[in-house]
Design an enzyme around this catalytic site. Structure first.
Site, PDB file in Angstrom:
ATOM      1  N   ASP A   1       0.873  -1.166   0.000  1.00 51.37           N
ATOM      2  CA  ASP A   1       0.000   0.000   0.000  1.00 51.37           C
ATOM      3  C   ASP A   1       0.914   1.221   0.000  1.00 51.37           C
ATOM      4  OD1 ASP A   1      -1.699   2.077   0.595  1.00 51.37           O
ATOM      5  OD2 ASP A   1      -2.235   1.375   2.605  1.00 51.37           O
ATOM      6  N   LYS A  37       2.855  11.209  -3.906  1.00 54.13           N
ATOM      7  CA  LYS A  37       1.721  10.537  -4.558  1.00 54.13           C
ATOM      8  C   LYS A  37       0.732  11.557  -5.146  1.00 54.13           C
ATOM      9  CE  LYS A  37      -1.712   6.998  -3.370  1.00 54.13           C
ATOM     10  NZ  LYS A  37      -2.105   6.067  -2.303  1.00 54.13           N
ATOM     11  N   GLU A  39      -7.284   0.442  -3.699  1.00 55.71           N
ATOM     12  CA  GLU A  39      -7.133   0.375  -2.234  1.00 55.71           C
ATOM     13  C   GLU A  39      -8.415  -0.082  -1.530  1.00 55.71           C
ATOM     14  OE1 GLU A  39      -5.585   4.278  -1.462  1.00 55.71           O
ATOM     15  OE2 GLU A  39      -3.697   3.783  -2.449  1.00 55.71           O
ATOM     16  N   ASP A  61     -12.807   5.295   2.292  1.00 58.89           N
ATOM     17  CA  ASP A  61     -11.349   5.347   2.409  1.00 58.89           C
ATOM     18  C   ASP A  61     -10.854   6.788   2.304  1.00 58.89           C
ATOM     19  OD1 ASP A  61      -8.625   5.130   2.108  1.00 58.89           O
ATOM     20  OD2 ASP A  61      -8.668   3.626   0.526  1.00 58.89           O
TER      21      ASP A  61
END
Ligand code: AMP
Length: 527
Positions: free
Chosen positions: A8, A70, A171, A193
């Site tokens: 992850d 990211k 994810e 999430d």
């Protein structure tokens, strides 16, 4: 059999998991911790640091310490998101020759995938220490709402780190997999999430080892960092009002305030009030200046309520796309560190009319799910019969006058293929241009440009005679591929591809070699 690994790669923290005795376990990093800050730093002495050690450099070496990369991956320099980030980041961004964003290190630039690859490389090292042998393959997760460019860039990062990507998975889907398998649950689950930089909501059906994603929605520019920034702005404004000093131009001070803001935010998840204390944060001719402020949970919630509220229409849309009403949801799963904020939990509970599952660790469940998927692909996990995911965006092509024609609808199960026939509009036309885009906008210019595919070498013929079948494909990784066949001859039609962003295969290979030789470790000293 090789070691199966799930990674992850988070905006702020990353986590890696593997299988031990057929069960998913989190692999500790070299310091024994379950998660690793996604931070890379280059010291003046020429050392490359990753994780906690890099994070410790952030205050003293802000210009060469790269975090939240990211948020840059797969992005154009001129995109509004990057332009907005520029003023806030203590490191410098630049436009790469192809228009992508690049990060400045001394007198050279690095691409976001290259920096992410250093985090992955460290995680790979942790896994190798854990298993006592080489690790060469992994399943890697991305936010469900990542587009083709962001997915490809993440895959490139893994390749540069020397990891073959078994599969890129979403994810929230990974979280659903780990939850469903562990609890042997059936029914409909909503995975909410909210991580460091992205928000996803995914609705999936769990049924006897079949995991079927029905719909997904989200915002790849909404996450914990935005909550930190609200505190940062609040502190900055009150400091300016009190002292007349703008902290914005002082990178070192800004980094200290940012860290204090994130710490305060975390504390407010467990206490009703916190003190932010930053002595000697600045000075003017007369004296040194300090920050000393008390922040209550209530004030913080008022500052950030709109951010939490922004997630609600996304959930509504995902439910509508899944053709479900609220009462049908059996399980609500919270993923991502930011869901520890009480206001987030309350809002989600209020929306669904039920409490989220208690036993899920929001920081680890995604990596555990990725490890399970790695085991499924490797044949080591047999309880899962099938995992069906969807594409988060529509795929389409540009038509005349900035028009946009959808070829594959959003929330279609992947992998998927659609064939469209193309022809020429002029006599003896030798080329046909196909501009492929991703998004829901009704004009081409409102969507994300992926690439221009040019059918070349078409045999001379009157207009409308050549018949070329173009296949648009979205793979199980969520990546887009286009191929073409001449209908008449059945021969593969030649295509020239001009990708709108990303690294070329040669660049990825060169970076991989550099990374393997650890050449970049010395960059800090040279740059
Ligand atoms: P992730 O991408 O899942 O690692 O999420 C990390 C985000 O969660 C960061 O923005 C953290 O600041 C945030 N976070 C971690 N712990 C807490 C907490 N106790 N309360 C609020 N936010 C948190």
């Amino acid at each position: 059999m090789g070691h199966v690994i799930g990674i992850d790669l988070g905006t702020t923290y990353s986590c890696i998991a593997g299988l031990e005795g057929g069960r998913p376990v989190v692999i500790p990093n070299l310091e024994g911790l379950p998660t690793t800050p996604s931070v890379v730093s280059f010291t003046a002495a020429g050392e490359r640091l990753v994780g906690t050690l890099a994070m410790r450099q952030a205050v003293t070496n802000p210009a060469n310490t790269f975090y939240a990369v990211k948020r840059l991956i797969g992005q154009k320099y001129r995109s509004p998101q990057i332009q907005e980030a520029i003023g806030r980041l203590p490191y410098t961004l630049k436009e790469a020759p192809n228009g992508d964003v690049a990060v400045v290190l001394g007198d050279r630039t690095l691409s976001p995938p290259e920096i992410s690859s250093m985090v992955l490389s460290y995680l790979k090292e942790c896994a190798e220490a854990f298993f006592g042998g080489p690790v060469t393959e992994a399943v890697i997760t991305v936010p469900a709402h990542f587009n083709d460019a962001q997915r490809q860039a993440t895959k490139d990062a893994a390749t540069i780190a020397g990891l073959a990507v078994q599969r890129v998975i979403n994810e929230p889907t990974a979280a659903g997999l780990a939850y469903g398998l562990d609890a042997k649950k059936n029914g409909l689950a909503a995975v909410y999430d909210l991580g460091g930089g992205t928000f996803d909501i995914t609705i999936l059906e769990l049924s006897e080892g079949v995991f079927n994603v029905l719909a997904t929605n989200g915002d790849s520019y909404l996450g914990g960092e935005d909550f930190d920034n609200r505190i940062l702005e609040w502190l900055g404004e009150s400091f300016r009002a009190e002292t007349g000093i703008d902290l914005g131009s002082d990178k070192l001070a800004l980094q200290r305030v940012k860290e204090a803001a994130e710490k305060a935010k975390r504390e407010l998840s467990f206490t009703s009030e916190t003190e932010i204390n930053l002595p000697f944060i600045s000075s003017d001719r007369s004296s040194s200046k300090h920050i000393r402020k008390t922040l209550s949970r209530l004030t913080f919630e008022t500052m950030t309520a709109d951010l939490v509220e922004r997630t609600v229409p996304r959930i509504e849309q995902a439910l509508a796309d899944a053709k479900l009403t609220l009462d049908r949801i059996d399980h609500v799963i919270l993923v991502g560190g930011q869901t520890r904020m009480p206001l987030v939990k309350e809002r989600v509970t209020k929306f669904f009319g039920r409490k989220p599952e208690e036993k899920v660790d929001p920081d680890q469940i995604v990596a555990l799910g990725a490890a399970i998927q790695s085991g499924v692909l490797d044949g080591q996990v047999r309880d899962i019969v099938l995992l069906l995911d969807v594409t988060p965006f529509a795929l389409g092509i540009e038509t005349e006058g900035d028009g946009y024609e959808t070829v594959i609808e959003r929330n279609t199960t992947v992998p998927v293929r659609k064939v469209k026939a193309f022809t020429t509009v002029e006599h003896n036309q030798r080329r046909v241009r196909i501009h492929v885009l991703q998004g829901e906008g009704f004009l081409a210019s409102m969507n994300k440009s992926l690439a221009v595919f040019e059918l070349v070498g078409i045999e001379p013929a009157p207009a409308g005679v050549p018949q070329i079948d173009v296949t648009f494909e979205i793979t199980a990784d969520g990546l887009v591929q286009v191929s073409a066949k001449d209908k008449e001859t059945g021969l593969e039609q030649r295509i020239e591809v001009r990708p709108s962003s990303g690294l070329t295969a040669a660049e990825v290979e060169e970076m991989r070699k550099r990374q393997a030789g650890r050449e970049l470790a010395k960059l800090g000293a040279n740059g």
